[in-house]
Design a protein around this motif. Structure first.
Motif, PDB file in Angstrom:
ATOM      1  N   ILE A 150       0.883  -1.184   0.000  1.00 17.84           N
ATOM      2  CA  ILE A 150       0.000   0.000   0.000  1.00 17.84           C
ATOM      3  C   ILE A 150       0.908   1.217   0.000  1.00 17.84           C
ATOM      4  CG2 ILE A 150      -1.775   1.251   1.289  1.00 17.84           C
ATOM      5  CD1 ILE A 150      -2.830  -1.381   0.235  1.00 17.84           C
ATOM      6  N   THR A 151       0.802   2.031  -1.022  1.00 14.14           N
ATOM      7  CA  THR A 151       1.838   3.054  -1.232  1.00 14.14           C
ATOM      8  C   THR A 151       1.616   4.368  -0.493  1.00 14.14           C
ATOM      9  OG1 THR A 151       0.699   3.570  -3.304  1.00 14.14           O
ATOM     10  CG2 THR A 151       2.635   2.173  -3.444  1.00 14.14           C
ATOM     11  N   ASP A 152       0.383   4.640  -0.053  1.00 15.26           N
ATOM     12  CA  ASP A 152       0.174   5.915   0.643  1.00 15.26           C
ATOM     13  C   ASP A 152      -1.082   5.848   1.504  1.00 15.26           C
ATOM     14  OD1 ASP A 152      -2.082   6.369  -1.048  1.00 15.26           O
ATOM     15  OD2 ASP A 152      -0.801   7.277  -2.563  1.00 15.26           O
ATOM     16  N   ALA A 153      -1.442   6.976   2.078  1.00 14.56           N
ATOM     17  CA  ALA A 153      -2.562   7.020   3.028  1.00 14.56           C
ATOM     18  C   ALA A 153      -3.919   6.738   2.380  1.00 14.56           C
ATOM     19  CB  ALA A 153      -2.587   8.378   3.720  1.00 14.56           C
ATOM     20  N   SER A 154      -3.963   6.699   1.053  1.00 15.68           N
ATOM     21  CA  SER A 154      -5.236   6.401   0.379  1.00 15.68           C
ATOM     22  C   SER A 154      -5.643   4.946   0.580  1.00 15.68           C
ATOM     23  CB  SER A 154      -5.121   6.697  -1.121  1.00 15.68           C
ATOM     24  OG  SER A 154      -4.298   5.725  -1.750  1.00 15.68           O
ATOM     25  N   GLY A 155      -4.690   4.113   1.001  1.00 10.78           N
ATOM     26  CA  GLY A 155      -4.986   2.699   1.217  1.00 10.78           C
ATOM     27  C   GLY A 155      -5.060   1.901  -0.058  1.00 10.78           C
ATOM     28  N   ARG A 156      -4.363   2.374  -1.088  1.00 15.81           N
ATOM     29  CA  ARG A 156      -4.387   1.685  -2.381  1.00 15.81           C
ATOM     30  C   ARG A 156      -2.971   1.328  -2.830  1.00 15.81           C
ATOM     31  NH1 ARG A 156      -9.238   2.429  -5.429  1.00 15.81           N
ATOM     32  NH2 ARG A 156     -10.762   3.634  -4.244  1.00 15.81           N
ATOM     33  N   THR A 157      -2.884   0.328  -3.705  1.00 12.56           N
ATOM     34  CA  THR A 157      -1.610   0.031  -4.355  1.00 12.56           C
ATOM     35  C   THR A 157      -1.353   1.124  -5.390  1.00 12.56           C
ATOM     36  OG1 THR A 157      -2.620  -1.289  -6.109  1.00 12.56           O
ATOM     37  CG2 THR A 157      -2.019  -2.448  -4.071  1.00 12.56           C
TER      38      THR A 157
ATOM     39  N   GLY B 127      -3.769   1.407  -8.050  1.00 14.70           N
ATOM     40  CA  GLY B 127      -5.097   1.907  -7.700  1.00 14.70           C
ATOM     41  C   GLY B 127      -6.028   0.963  -6.986  1.00 14.70           C
TER      42      GLY B 127
ATOM     43  N   THR C 233      -7.683  -1.155  -3.893  1.00 16.67           N
ATOM     44  CA  THR C 233      -7.826  -1.221  -2.443  1.00 16.67           C
ATOM     45  C   THR C 233      -7.318  -2.588  -1.967  1.00 16.67           C
ATOM     46  OG1 THR C 233     -10.039  -2.170  -2.592  1.00 16.67           O
ATOM     47  CG2 THR C 233      -9.881   0.255  -2.485  1.00 16.67           C
TER      48      THR C 233
ATOM     49  N   GLN D  14       0.609   2.079  10.547  1.00 16.64           N
ATOM     50  CA  GLN D  14      -0.160   2.523   9.376  1.00 16.64           C
ATOM     51  C   GLN D  14      -0.719   1.355   8.567  1.00 16.64           C
ATOM     52  OE1 GLN D  14       2.991   3.487  10.041  1.00 16.64           O
ATOM     53  NE2 GLN D  14       2.814   5.644  10.584  1.00 16.64           N
TER      54      GLN D  14
ATOM     55  N   HIS E   4      -5.310  -2.022   6.842  1.00 14.56           N
ATOM     56  CA  HIS E   4      -5.301  -2.769   5.582  1.00 14.56           C
ATOM     57  C   HIS E   4      -5.180  -4.272   5.844  1.00 14.56           C
ATOM     58  CE1 HIS E   4      -4.961   1.249   4.179  1.00 14.56           C
ATOM     59  NE2 HIS E   4      -3.742   1.380   4.639  1.00 14.56           N
TER      60      HIS E   4
END
Length: 337
Positions: A211-218, A221, A223, A249, A253
């Motif tokens: 998961i690359t950032d706080a959006s919770g997505r790879t 894109g 989830t 963090q 996930h």
């Protein structure tokens, strides 16, 4: 296969920590990376950590030994970039089979040494299969969104070559890791499936996204749940996440996938988030206290460390994990499907 499945039922398995972090301690020079064999090579090779399995095998063996001594059940081979795709940066595509084979042999020898001393705690080797430095789902050119720098078929061929060499070298598990683009991972899984069929082989597969950032997505894109669903057609030993985020963090996930799969769940987060200098400051005790939340919530079956983690981190994690029973796994089917 049965051996590691039995171990998973009995306890939470400990994965090793970062290879790169440990190699930095050696402060290898360009000459060290080259060794005698590549002293006249036409390109700089400093930073090609996978090459050290050929030129500095003793250092790689020492690192594996330190992780096993710290309590690891599984170590990863030093092959994160050992595909023709990634090795093209160094013009070393021709070395790919040897890199994987030798890396697997080094790790397997150390694992066998530890297992012979402690038969009650068998040690395992996971063949590390990194994501490559190209993505099949997205264009590297913002002005040409339809362009792709790599095809599924090129990835399949590269991953098949890597996987065959790792298996020939004696790995117990194949670990498709740090997945930022699930299409790349699907090419790896397709290649492994081909090998299993051709060789009539049943080798366990671990798969680990990032998961690359706080959006919770790879990066491509997805989830956490979408990632799980999109790789659920392949028989897997475990699914999980590594890298990019610290333990704290990563928790939400992991909760998503742990509640939606009957597979084993793995996690090997970074030692916190990097500081302004790109270094990781989280101490072993800090990281272990955050991992405790995974254990309290029964989220994981396999736990280790990624960037910034050391044998000291793994020792602290192993000590706390030994106090918990493993998360129940049914090994029947994926709830997400």
């Amino acid at each position: 296969m049965n051996n590691i499945q039995q171990a998973l039922q009995n306890r939470i398995l400990i994965l090793d920590g970062a290879m790169g972090t440990m190699l930095q301690r050696y402060k290898f020079s360009e000459e060290d990376f080259r060794g005698e064999r590549f002293k006249d090579f036409h390109k700089s090779v400093q930073g090609n950590n996978d090459l050290l399995s050929i030129t500095q095998p003793q250092a790689i063996a020492e690192i594996h030994s330190k992780y096993f001594a710290a309590g690891a059940d599984i170590v990863e081979t030093n092959t994160f970039s050992s595909t023709t795709i990634a090795m093209a940066d160094y013009d070393m595509q021709d070395l790919v089979y040897e890199l994987n084979f030798e890396s697997a042999k080094i790790a397997k020898k150390v694992a066998e040494d530890f297992t012979s001393k402690e038969p009650h705690k068998p040690r395992f080797v996971a063949g590390a299969i990194g994501p490559t430095n190209k993505t099949a789902s997205m264009s590297p050119d913002v002005n040409d969104p339809g362009f792709r720098a790599i095809t599924f078929e090129e990835l399949r061929v590269a991953y098949k070559q890597q996987s065959e060499a790792l298996i020939d070298g004696g790995v117990d598990i194949l670990l498709v890791e740090t997945i930022f683009d699930t299409l790349n991972a699907k090419a790896a899984l397709f290649a492994i499936d081909e090998i299993k069929e051709e060789r009539n082989l049943d080798i366990p597969i671990m798969i680990s996204g990032t998961i690359t950032d706080a959006s919770g997505r790879t990066l491509s894109g997805q989830t956490a749940e979408a990632f799980l669903i999109s790789i659920s057609h392949i028989p897997l030993m475990s699914v999980g996440f590594n890298c990019a985020l610290g333990a704290k963090q990563l928790t939400p996930h992991l909760e998503v996938i742990a509640n939606r799969t009957n597979l084993a769940v793995s996690a090997y987060p970074n030692a916190g988030l990097p500081n302004a200098f790109g270094e990781y400051d989280e101490s072993p005790s800090q990281m272990a206290s955050q991992v405790k939340e995974y254990l309290d919530k029964q989220l994981v079956n396999i736990i280790g460390g990624c960037c910034g983690t050391t044998p000291e981190h793994i020792k602290a994690i192993a000590e706390i994990a030994s106090q918990y029973k493993p998360r129940p796994i049914l090994q029947s089917e994926n709830l997400a499907v």
